[in-house]
Write an enzyme that holds these catalytic residues in place. Structure first.
Site: not given
Length: 600
Positions: A264, A295
């Site tokens: 993340d 990400e």
């Protein structure tokens, strides 16, 4: 499937001579493991001081199932490296022995990245049960759909009974609200038995605001010189801290057979070490046969280049430019981060050609095709909806709830047939009526601040400048916000839902079976605007078999269809079987799939 065991620097390990405890508490002189079975202290195990601030010891009477905390500074503390917290993140950890699960996936081998189609799901809302075991019952649906990997939102244990997972604080402990560690292993085993890879979303940029005890163990876990949106960054330059986090994906890989990871918000993972923390994660996971996706809003090729060329060696990255361009084209949204996009055909072509449109943290300049040309298409993960893009809408609306059915069918077809790696968010494949809203279950005072902060986030949007409108935004703390987000499986066989599912299933079948579509190397396809407003992706540049994807996401271009008399029409998104009305081509948004074999 054989994976060597990972060695953890912290935690409780069942050994031949008892249970070995080890924790990192620099600056302390006395540390003990407190065994507290049945709410009573059964025994106290003094831990011996090691080098670098570690303390360790063996409980010769210890066994799997023991509950424990660590005692220092006149308090008893939860173990940050716990494998399971049956009573929640503030309670004692349970000693777990991963060897008590008998794996059945010895023949499993994960498909190559180029063959994967991801299906992102949240365990709590994926099924009525909201558990690891409950998810097993829906795996056959995913097999029939045609996806090849499930991507599970974070399961690291969090406070309360419901959460997206990004407030996790026990990085090694599967959330007890979903089941036991062996229940999670059972889900992975069942997925592998059905040919599905398992990807786990993990968070190494922050821990949640409640139940994060790292600071009680040592402030050295944090580096005040590095700032993130959540405060001081983790101190990845310090070896014990680096080990605590870097060992985590290896743990999930070795003890739970997780195939790959989604890291993340890696733009918020700050590290000034000679070897960046992300590169170390990649190396460790690769050494165990897994893969790593990220990400990262920077859109830097450095992330995906191999280490031999000075890169971090990560395997793929979420490429949200595709989502943003499509959404702006279809909805006209231009607020928030959508203001960087115009939603033009030119932007769509550039994104389809390169993988990224905008480049760098400022996200204001177009990337050069040369920056993307050396990156394989499968390293870019495309979507038209994911947990962020849906859940960060004020009311959690999905794309199909904002656009016409024809536009959603066309966008869905483009997603499933791009030469990049598609990601489908749970329920989109049947246009579920369930939203996906932001939900939490924090204690009252923190929860009040979360609710207020959530609503304040939308104050800059035209629709929510009126405080009364902001009050209509669902309360993250309300149980009904969570319940509202659960998938409604009874819809599967009904009307537009069944037709949409039929479309997704057929699109993924074509992706798997048409030879020209299977070769997604950049040399085998091209993107062009053949007629004003009409985009084509032509596959098969290096072979006689050709496949052409004709794309019009807007519609209103009747009579603009190129002369394709030599091509066979395999699919139109506006066929009646998919919920369309079979008007003349391109009156409505539409994607058409054509095929031919060139003769000598």
């Amino acid at each position: 499937m054989q994976i060597r065991s990972a060695i953890r620097s912290q935690g409780a390990e069942v050994m031949a001579d008892g249970v070995h405890y080890r924790t990192w508490v620099p600056g302390k002189t006395e540390v003990a493991a407190i065994i507290c079975n049945k709410n009573e202290i059964a025994r106290t195990i003094p831990l011996m001081h090691e080098a670098d601030g570690y303390f360790s010891g063996i409980d010769q009477r210890g066994r799997a199932g023991d509950l424990y905390k660590y005692r220092f500074a006149d308090n008893d503390w939860p173990d940050p490296a716990s494998r399971f917290n049956p009573d929640g993140v503030h309670g004692p950890a349970r000693v777990s022995d991963p060897r008590d699960y008998v794996w059945q996936d010895r023949e499993w081998s994960c498909p190559a990245m180029s063959e994967l189609v991801f299906y992102e799901l949240h365990l709590g809302t994926f099924t009525p049960e909201g558990t690891f075991r409950g998810a097993i019952g829906r795996l056959d649906h995913l097999v029939r759909l045609g996806v090849s990997a499930i991507e599970i939102m974070p399961v690291a244990d969090f406070p309360g009974a419901r959460n997206w997972g990004y407030d996790g604080v026990s990085l090694y402990a599967p959330a007890r609200v979903y089941g036991t560690p062996n229940d999670f292993r059972g889900l992975v085993d069942a997925a592998h038995a059905r040919g599905l890879a398992v990807v786990l979303d993990v968070v190494y940029n922050h821990l949640g605001p409640d139940g994060n005890y790292l600071g009680a163990y040592s402030r050295e876990y944090f580096n005040p010189e590095h700032k993130t949106p959540w405060g001081d960054a983790f101190n990845f330059e310090l070896k014990p801290v680096r080990e605590f986090f870097a060992e985590n994906p290896a743990y999930w890989r070795s003890e739970f057979h997780i195939d790959g990871f989604r890291l993340d918000a890696t733009h918020a993972i700050l590290d000034s070490s000679e070897k960046h923390f992300l590169a170390e994660i990649a190396d460790r996971v690769h050494s165990l046969g897994g893969f790593v996706t990220v990400e990262d809003e920077r859109h830097e090729p450095l992330l995906l280049l191999p280490s031999a060329r000075g890169g971090y060696g990560l395997d793929a990255a979420w490429a949200d430019d595709f989502h943003h361009v499509v959404r702006v084209m279809l909805t006209g949204a231009r607020e928030g981060y959508y203001r960087s996009y115009k939603g033009t055909v030119g932007e769509l072509i550039a994104t389809l050609r390169d993988g990224w449109l905008l480049h760098g943290k400022a996200r204001t300049r177009e990337s050069s095709p040369n920056e993307c040309a050396e990156l394989a298409p499968e390293t870019f993960i495309f979507c038209i909806g994911n947990h962020d893009q849906i859940g960060n809408q004020a009311f959690g609306e999905r794309l199909h709830q904002k656009v016409t059915p024809a536009a959603f069918r066309a966008a869905s077809a483009l997603l499933c047939l791009v030469p990049y790696t598609p990601l489908i968010f749970m329920g989109d494949e049947w246009a579920t009526s369930a939203p996906f809203q932001f939900f939490t279950d924090h204690e009252a005072e923190l929860g009040r601040k979360i609710t207020e902060g959530r609503r304040a986030e939308f104050g800059g949007f035209a629709l929510f400048r009126d405080p009364a409108m902001r009050e209509r935004i669902p309360d993250p703390q309300a149980a009904e916000t969570f319940q509202r987000s659960k998938l409604r499986w009874k819809e599967l066989g009904e009307g537009v839902h069944a037709a949409t599912l039929r479309l997704y299933t057929e699109l993924l079948r074509l992706r798997r079976t048409i030879t020209a579509l299977q070769d997604r190397r950049r040399s085998n396809w091209k993107v062009e605007e053949t007629t004003p407003g009409i985009v084509e992706i032509v596959f098969g540049l290096t072979s006689k078999e050709k496949c052409k994807i004709v794309i019009d996401l807007v519609g209103g271009r009747e009579g603009s269809l190129p002369n394709d008399s030599e091509w066979e029409l395999l699919l139109s998104t506006n066929e009646k079987r998919f919920g369309g009305d079979e008007f003349a081509a391109l009156i409505q948004p539409e994607v058409r799939v054509l095929w031919k074999v060139e003769r000598d």
